[in-house]
Design a protein around this motif. Sequence first.
Motif, short mmCIF file in Angstrom:
data_model
loop_
_atom_site.label_atom_id
_atom_site.label_comp_id
_atom_site.label_asym_id
_atom_site.label_seq_id
_atom_site.Cartn_x
_atom_site.Cartn_y
_atom_site.Cartn_z
N ASP A 136 -24.83 3.06 27.66
CA ASP A 136 -26.16 2.46 27.53
C ASP A 136 -26.85 2.93 26.25
O ASP A 136 -27.46 2.13 25.52
N ALA A 137 -26.77 4.24 25.99
CA ALA A 137 -27.42 4.81 24.80
C ALA A 137 -26.82 4.23 23.52
O ALA A 137 -27.54 3.93 22.56
N ILE A 138 -25.49 4.05 23.51
CA ILE A 138 -24.83 3.45 22.36
C ILE A 138 -25.27 2.00 22.20
O ILE A 138 -25.55 1.53 21.08
N GLY A 139 -25.36 1.28 23.33
CA GLY A 139 -25.77 -0.11 23.29
C GLY A 139 -27.16 -0.31 22.71
O GLY A 139 -27.44 -1.32 22.06
N GLN A 140 -28.04 0.66 22.93
CA GLN A 140 -29.43 0.57 22.45
C GLN A 140 -29.58 1.08 21.02
O GLN A 140 -30.69 1.07 20.47
N SER A 141 -28.47 1.55 20.42
CA SER A 141 -28.52 2.12 19.07
C SER A 141 -27.77 1.23 18.09
O SER A 141 -26.74 0.66 18.43
N GLN A 142 -28.26 1.15 16.86
CA GLN A 142 -27.57 0.40 15.82
C GLN A 142 -26.94 1.34 14.79
O GLN A 142 -25.78 1.21 14.44
N SER A 143 -27.71 2.29 14.29
CA SER A 143 -27.17 3.26 13.33
C SER A 143 -26.74 4.52 14.07
O SER A 143 -27.52 5.13 14.80
N ILE A 144 -25.47 4.88 13.91
CA ILE A 144 -24.89 6.00 14.67
C ILE A 144 -24.12 6.91 13.72
O ILE A 144 -23.34 6.45 12.89
N CYS A 145 -24.34 8.21 13.87
CA CYS A 145 -23.55 9.20 13.15
C CYS A 145 -22.62 9.89 14.14
O CYS A 145 -23.07 10.37 15.19
N VAL A 146 -21.33 9.90 13.83
CA VAL A 146 -20.34 10.62 14.65
C VAL A 146 -19.96 11.89 13.89
O VAL A 146 -19.46 11.81 12.77
N ARG A 163 -17.45 0.81 15.10
CA ARG A 163 -17.55 -0.20 14.04
C ARG A 163 -17.10 -1.57 14.55
O ARG A 163 -17.67 -2.59 14.16
N LYS A 164 -16.10 -1.57 15.42
CA LYS A 164 -15.63 -2.84 15.99
C LYS A 164 -16.69 -3.45 16.90
O LYS A 164 -16.64 -4.65 17.20
N GLN A 165 -17.63 -2.62 17.38
CA GLN A 165 -18.73 -3.12 18.19
C GLN A 165 -19.93 -3.54 17.33
O GLN A 165 -21.01 -3.82 17.85
N GLY A 166 -19.73 -3.54 16.01
CA GLY A 166 -20.78 -4.00 15.10
C GLY A 166 -21.82 -2.96 14.76
O GLY A 166 -22.89 -3.30 14.23
N LYS A 167 -21.53 -1.69 15.06
CA LYS A 167 -22.50 -0.64 14.78
C LYS A 167 -22.40 -0.18 13.32
O LYS A 167 -21.34 -0.25 12.69
N ASP A 179 -30.28 6.27 14.62
CA ASP A 179 -30.74 6.07 16.00
C ASP A 179 -30.10 7.10 16.93
O ASP A 179 -30.74 7.57 17.87
N LEU A 180 -28.83 7.43 16.62
CA LEU A 180 -28.07 8.25 17.55
C LEU A 180 -27.08 9.13 16.80
O LEU A 180 -26.42 8.68 15.85
N LEU A 181 -26.98 10.39 17.22
CA LEU A 181 -25.95 11.31 16.73
C LEU A 181 -25.02 11.63 17.89
O LEU A 181 -25.47 12.05 18.95
N ILE A 182 -23.72 11.38 17.69
CA ILE A 182 -22.72 11.72 18.71
C ILE A 182 -21.86 12.86 18.16
O ILE A 182 -21.21 12.70 17.12
N ALA A 193 -28.17 15.02 9.65
CA ALA A 193 -28.16 13.85 10.54
C ALA A 193 -29.43 13.85 11.40
O ALA A 193 -29.44 14.34 12.53
N GLN A 194 -30.51 13.31 10.85
CA GLN A 194 -31.77 13.21 11.59
C GLN A 194 -31.66 12.04 12.56
O GLN A 194 -31.21 10.97 12.19
N ARG A 195 -32.06 12.27 13.79
CA ARG A 195 -31.75 11.26 14.82
C ARG A 195 -32.84 11.23 15.89
O ARG A 195 -33.59 12.18 16.07
N LYS A 196 -32.85 10.10 16.61
CA LYS A 196 -33.76 9.94 17.73
C LYS A 196 -33.17 10.56 19.00
O LYS A 196 -33.90 11.01 19.88
N SER A 197 -31.82 10.54 19.09
CA SER A 197 -31.18 11.03 20.30
C SER A 197 -29.82 11.63 19.93
O SER A 197 -29.22 11.26 18.93
#
Length: 326
Positions: free
Chosen positions: A13-23, A45-49, A82-85, A102-106
């Motif tokens: 769910d958290a990934i779905g609500q995020s567009q920019s993601i740092c792994v 990336r295949k999910q369009g993120k 939006d998200l750091l994983i 990596a400044q992030r919201k979550s």
Amino acid sequence: MKSHPKIIDRIIDAIGQSQSICVAGHVRPDGDCIGSQVGLSLALRKQGKDVACWNEDVVPQKYAFMDPAHLVEKPSKPREFDLLICTDCASFERLGSVGAAAQRKSLINIDHHESNTRYGDLNWISKREASTGELIFRLLQAAHWPITPAIADCLFTAVSTDTGSFQYATTKPLTYHTAGELVKLGAHVETICHEVYQSFSLSRVRLLKHVYNHFHLAHHDQIAYLWLKKKDFVRTGADRSDTEGLIDHIRAIEPVVVAVVFEEAEPELTRISLRSKSSRVDVNQIASQFGGGGHIAAAGARVAGRPLSIQRRVIAAIKKALDSAH
């Protein structure tokens, strides 16, 4: 359909609500770290993120085959996500410079280390798995995201390297099942084995020669230990990535129960790596005495102080653990 913990649903769910993601992964990355980072980044990336794959250190040469597109980068400046994983990273400090950049919201923390400090907003910590790669595999399955051969290569390498090529006691029936599923999905086992296990640089071989010429035994040959100084890297032409797995060569000596490598990071800072081949000797507990951690059979720490003082203290702690195991 296999059941999975609710935490996976929350992560999806958290990934779905995020567009920019740092792994992100830990400093001095190993096969599980790189495999998990790159495998997850490719899937996202295949999910369009919009995905950045960040690590403070470069990819070790033997794992470069997993990242032909050079996804793994060292951050040049801070960026908002939006998200750091974080994958395979037991503490926030182990991210190194990536943590601040990596400044992030979550923040989502996915790991299998028993010593994980649960520093995320969402924490999926499962010490039952032998590798973080297995957790990423479960996540992709639960999300119904396609696992391409390139992703399968990454996750198979993660599983293989963190189990000592399926030799460590952490290897469970599910580990083999995951590996088998990844082969079905296109993991190139021959290529992986060649790159990871059968393709050493000359500098690493020179370093290995140093290992066999300079290791020491103690406590009735139950402890094997070795120093790696900065001058050893200069002399052999090796870099830090060449050290991965060297400890296994002294751990494999028949009477040895615990192996330790002391590596000079700075003049007054030593990196210690610990390996045990007895379930009765928990090197995670030994490492925790020095501010580190890991697993029962593999752990490490960074210790400030004079090198010989550190050596005496660590060897004493290992002796105490060995004596109490009898």
